[in-house]
Design an enzyme around this catalytic site. Structure first.
Site, PDB file in Angstrom:
ATOM      1  CE  LYS A 266       7.742   6.595  -7.934  1.00  0.00           C
ATOM      2  NZ  LYS A 266       7.859   5.680  -6.772  1.00  0.00           N
ATOM      3  CB  SER A 267      12.593  11.455  -5.874  1.00  0.00           C
ATOM      4  OG  SER A 267      12.844  10.099  -6.109  1.00  0.00           O
TER       5      SER A 267
ATOM      6  CD  GLN B 177      12.859   4.802  -0.328  1.00  0.00           C
ATOM      7  OE1 GLN B 177      12.683   3.914   0.496  1.00  0.00           O
ATOM      8  NE2 GLN B 177      12.315   4.769  -1.528  1.00  0.00           N
TER       9      GLN B 177
ATOM     10  CG  ASP C 173      13.910   3.504  -8.652  1.00  0.00           C
ATOM     11  OD1 ASP C 173      13.963   2.433  -8.011  1.00  0.00           O
ATOM     12  OD2 ASP C 173      13.556   4.578  -8.142  1.00  0.00           O
TER      13      ASP C 173
ATOM     14  NE  ARG D 272      10.778   2.744 -10.710  1.00  0.00           N
ATOM     15  CZ  ARG D 272      10.348   3.957 -11.052  1.00  0.00           C
ATOM     16  NH1 ARG D 272      10.097   4.231 -12.325  1.00  0.00           N
ATOM     17  NH2 ARG D 272      10.171   4.899 -10.137  1.00  0.00           N
TER      18      ARG D 272
END
EC number: 2.5.1.19
Length: 433
Positions: free
Chosen positions: A22-23, A169, A315, A387
């Site tokens: 995803k990143s 981020q 995460d 998650r």
């Protein structure tokens, strides 16, 4: 409302791949959009979060084909080719979209506004608005939270920013702004965070210097279109790594998983707990290391998780807590206050859910204590956090009776094929409304 029922299984067997990281998928769209020329991206994650980033650039005049069979073709417009979006940019559930776009949009000549869903509107944004303001940007939040209003046409100046905590981020937001700023932008990290942006800059041939925890960038560069293969997301693989580790008799292979060293905390923590994880066939997809992961069941033991592991597994902690619930002895975690600021308060959500399933868990301001034992059947609420939902679906495989997980629709933000993939390995997960 979408819900899951996860039933106990005998064991897990088989071979799977997981969707693209995803990143990296977010960043491939961002850099492809501001590159000169065309970029072809394979392995793109077509979950809702990354689609939010893709649609944002389409609204700024970038032609993007796909995703079609995980392929995206981006016709870049160059650093200065973005157009003002006609509407407010909706980032959905995606903090990555919002924070990275804010850095890029702060440097544009046009005004813009970023908003999101109910969960995203609660998340902290001063961590980006303050340093952007130091650079000369005009960025306004609502009491430190979204929506974000950005006035364009501001002259940005490079700053030397010392990161107060590990955050890929925030770092990425400032690097994107630094690509347009007068002079050098220097970012000093005192703790390691994900380095996908730095690797992506190199992939797109943009000059960036990295030495002794200091990253330096300036506006004297261009991104150039490229071909990119995105590895499987280790954050998605994590659910199955834990599942095979805690389900007796299990033996699975997960192919093509990204093993970027800033992301492998899950492997280090589980190995310390006694997991049987083999990293095979190591290779690279461009700048990103990749491997196949072979996981077999092993009795786990509780540990004190080192604080140094927190940014490397931020995460993955919800599913690590499921592993801890099945381990012999106590597992403790401190230094992870950031977990309370995610899509939900992940410490609170996991403590509540584990207690519902008969596991003793206590939350701290910055962590958790879990006494390992056995997981009972029951019902938990994911709080709309993808998650949390997937972690308790894993718990159901080893529970004494089925586990019902409420409010699971947001699994589509990161892993739309989660249930299908899980059931390949002989999970018994059903969806119902």
């Amino acid at each position: 409302m979408l819900n899951f029922i996860s039933k106990p299984v005998v064991c897990l067997k088989g071979e799977i791949t997981v969707p693209g990281d995803k990143s990296i998928s977010h960043r491939s769209i961002i850099f492809g959009a501001i590159a000169i020329g065309t970029s072809v991206i394979d392995g793109f994650l077509d979950g809702e979060d990354c689609i939010a980033t893709l649609k944002a650039f389409q609204s700024m005049g970038v032609r993007i084909e796909g995703p079609d069979k995980q392929r995206v073709i981006i016709h870049g417009v160059g650093k200065y080719g973005l157009k003002q979006p006609q509407n407010i940019i909706d980032c959905g559930n995606s903090g990555t979209s919002m924070r990275l776009l804010a850095g890029l949009l702060a440097a544009q000549q046009f005004d813009s506004q970023l908003t999101g869903d109910e969960s995203l509107l609660k998340r902290p944004m001063l961590r980006i608005s303050r340093p952007l303001s130091q650079m000369g940007a005009d960025v306004t939040t609502q009491d430190g939270k979204p929506p974000i209003l950005i006035k364009g046409g501001k002259k940005l100046n490079g700053i030397h920013y010392v990161m107060p905590e590990a955050s890929a981020q925030v770092k990425s937001c400032l690097l994107l702004a630094g690509m347009y700023a007068e002079g050098q932008t220097k970012i000093t990290e005192n703790a390691v965070s994900r380095d996908h942006t730095e690797r992506m800059l190199r992939t797109f041939s943009y000059p960036v210097q990295i030495q002794d925890g200091v990253i330096v960038i300036d506006r004297n560069g261009e991104c150039h279109g490229t071909r990119l293969n995105i590895p499987g997301d280790i954050s998605s693989a994590a659910f199955f790594i834990v599942a095979a580790s805690i389900t007796p008799g299990s033996d699975i292979l997960i192919r093509n998983v990204g093993i970027n060293p800033t992301r492998t905390g899950i492997i280090h923590i589980l190995t310390e707990m006694g997991a049987d994880i083999k990293v095979l066939n190591q290779r690279a997809y461009g700048e990103e290391p990749v491997a196949d992961l072979h996981i077999r069941y092993s009795q786990l033991k509780g540990i004190d998780i080192p604080v140094s592991m927190v940014p490397l597994a931020i995460d993955e902690f919800p599913v690590i807590f499921i592993a801890a619930a099945c381990a012999q002895g106590k597992t403790t975690l401190h230094g992870a206050k950031e977990l309370r600021l995610k899509e939900s308060d992940r410490i609170g959500a996991m403590v509540d859910g584990l207690n519902q399933l008969g596991v003793h868990a206590e939350g701290f301001d910055d962590g958790i204590l879990i006494e390992g034992g056995s997981i009972q059947g029951g019902e938990v609420n994911s709080r709309g956090d993808h998650r949390i939902a997937m972690s308790f679906a894993i718990a159901g495989a080893v529970a004494s009776a089925p586990v019902t997980i409420k409010n699971c629709a947001n699994v589509a933000t990161s892993f739309p094929s989660f249930v299908t993939t899980a059931n390949i390995l002989h999970f018994q997960i059903e969806e119902y409304s």
